[in-house]
Design an enzyme around this catalytic site. Structure first.
Site, short mmCIF file in Angstrom:
data_model
loop_
_atom_site.label_atom_id
_atom_site.label_comp_id
_atom_site.label_asym_id
_atom_site.label_seq_id
_atom_site.Cartn_x
_atom_site.Cartn_y
_atom_site.Cartn_z
N HIS A 1 14.86 101.89 -50.64
CA HIS A 1 14.87 100.47 -50.35
C HIS A 1 15.43 100.26 -48.96
O HIS A 1 16.56 100.64 -48.67
CB HIS A 1 15.70 99.71 -51.39
CG HIS A 1 15.66 98.22 -51.21
ND1 HIS A 1 16.59 97.38 -51.74
CD2 HIS A 1 14.79 97.43 -50.53
CE1 HIS A 1 16.31 96.13 -51.41
NE2 HIS A 1 15.21 96.14 -50.67
N ASP B 1 9.89 96.12 -53.47
CA ASP B 1 8.82 96.72 -54.26
C ASP B 1 8.41 98.05 -53.64
O ASP B 1 9.09 98.58 -52.77
CB ASP B 1 7.63 95.76 -54.41
CG ASP B 1 7.03 95.38 -53.05
OD1 ASP B 1 7.35 96.04 -52.04
OD2 ASP B 1 6.23 94.43 -53.01
N CYS C 1 8.06 98.70 -49.77
CA CYS C 1 9.27 98.36 -49.02
C CYS C 1 9.35 99.06 -47.66
O CYS C 1 9.63 98.42 -46.64
CB CYS C 1 10.50 98.70 -49.86
SG CYS C 1 12.03 98.08 -49.15
#
Length: 352
Positions: free
Chosen positions: A339, A126, A129
């Protein structure tokens, strides 16, 4: 959020490996976040940029990632923010099965990382991260309570800063928070207190295994986990204010802070709060230049294997460029600069 081509800012001539992301972020901001790739490709393998996505993930993709992490342990058990470890090359084979140029690049990047680390832990993808991966690594490796967390002035910061800078009242409380901004001083103070308490508790544990188990448990408690992120965001704002004031007084400041405040969207700490920090966890994550600020806030060196930069000078990026020698190091893996996952199990024959 719409999804299109991920911005690929121009390279800055003469940039060092670690400074380049900060320079890229500033260039992107000046161009409205829509700068196209203009650097000349290297003759050897590089991950293609033309099919990469926006810096931040769409809501449906985030939910899918959350569901995958739930399934790691089973729907009846606590939701995981950081999945159990698995062999790093098994993970690579599972995630990158094709033979496209990008898949090949990722495989080569993971192969390189596997020379240092044998396993990986997937982090919930999300918009928290970057904070989650960094804080999880820092706290799970804690062998003592850092001096900055021992400082008695720390708990006075919320009231001190909010009384001095009225615009901080525009702070947008994070996910899982009840109450209104009228309680902002108390909310931030509670978050800082929790950060100190949890960090101290982990540091007191005698073995790395015990710390890991306790840290895993902490990061399944969403109320506490999100409170920790609020504390770290406030520490980031505090460092930003310090750096901005030093810059205005003509003092020497880290180069990234010059770029941080060169953006049209963060000319000063107030804009940084409204346009960037308030979005973290909600509609956006940390941009590259803000990774430097995160490192300064928690006083840890953040080393990132940027797999999309494989076979370039930016494959291993360090935030900040020239960290103090006494700062602990956390290591992360990023496939696309948005990410972050966590490499674990240092190979016996390897040392960082």
């Amino acid at each position: 959020m719409s999804r299109g081509t991920m911005p690929q800012p121009e390279a800055w001539p003469g940039a060092s490996c670690a400074e380049t992301p900060a320079r890229e972020a500033a260039a992107t901001a000046r161009d409205g976040g829509k700068a196209a790739a203009s650097g000349q490709p290297r003759p050897e393998m590089q991950c293609p940029a033309e099919h990469e996505e926006d810096m931040y993930r769409a809501a449906d993709e985030i939910e899918k990632e959350k569901e995958l992490l739930i399934h790691e342990r089973g729907a009846s058990e606590p939701r995981l923010s950081v999945a159990p470890e698995m062999d790093i090359m098994d993970y690579c084979k599972k995630e990158w099965r094709g033979n496209t140029q990008k898949a090949t690049c990722m495989k080569m990047g993971y192969e390189e990382v596997s020379q240092k680390f044998t396993s990986i832990r997937r982090v919930r993808g999300d918009n928290y991260c970057a904070l989650r991966a960094t804080l999880f690594q820092a706290m799970s490796q804690a062998v003592g309570l850092p001096p900055w967390l021992q400082d008695p002035e720390l708990m006075l910061l919320p009231e001190k800063l909010i009384s001095k800078y009225n615009w901080i009242k525009q702070w947008k409380l994070g996910l899982k928070f009840d109450g209104k901004n009228e309680d902002l001083v108390d909310k931030i103070k509670e978050s800082l207190t929790l950060l100190r308490k949890k960090w101290a508790g982990l540091a007191e544990m005698r073995t790395a295994e015990a710390r890991q188990i306790a840290c895993d448990e902490l990061f399944t408690n969403e109320a506490e986990e999100y409170s920790l992120y609020e504390a770290v965001k406030f520490l980031m704002l505090n460092r930003a204010i310090e750096l901005y004031n030093d810059k205005e007084k003509g003092k020497e400041v880290p180069f990234f802070s010059v770029l941080l405040f060169a953006r049209d969207t963060s000319n000063d700490p107030g804009q940084l709060l409204r346009n960037h920090l308030n979005q973290v966890g909600h509609t956006g994550g940390l941009e590259q230049v803000e990774m430097f600020l995160l490192a300064y806030a928690v006083r840890h060196t953040i080393q990132v294997y940027r797999l999309s930069k494989y076979n370039t000078e930016e494959f291993i990026t360090v935030y900040p460029t020239d960290p103090p020698k006494d700062w602990p190091v956390v290591t992360l893996i990023a496939e696309d600069d948005r990410h972050y996952n966590i490499p674990v199990r240092v190979c016996e024959e390897t040392s960082l």
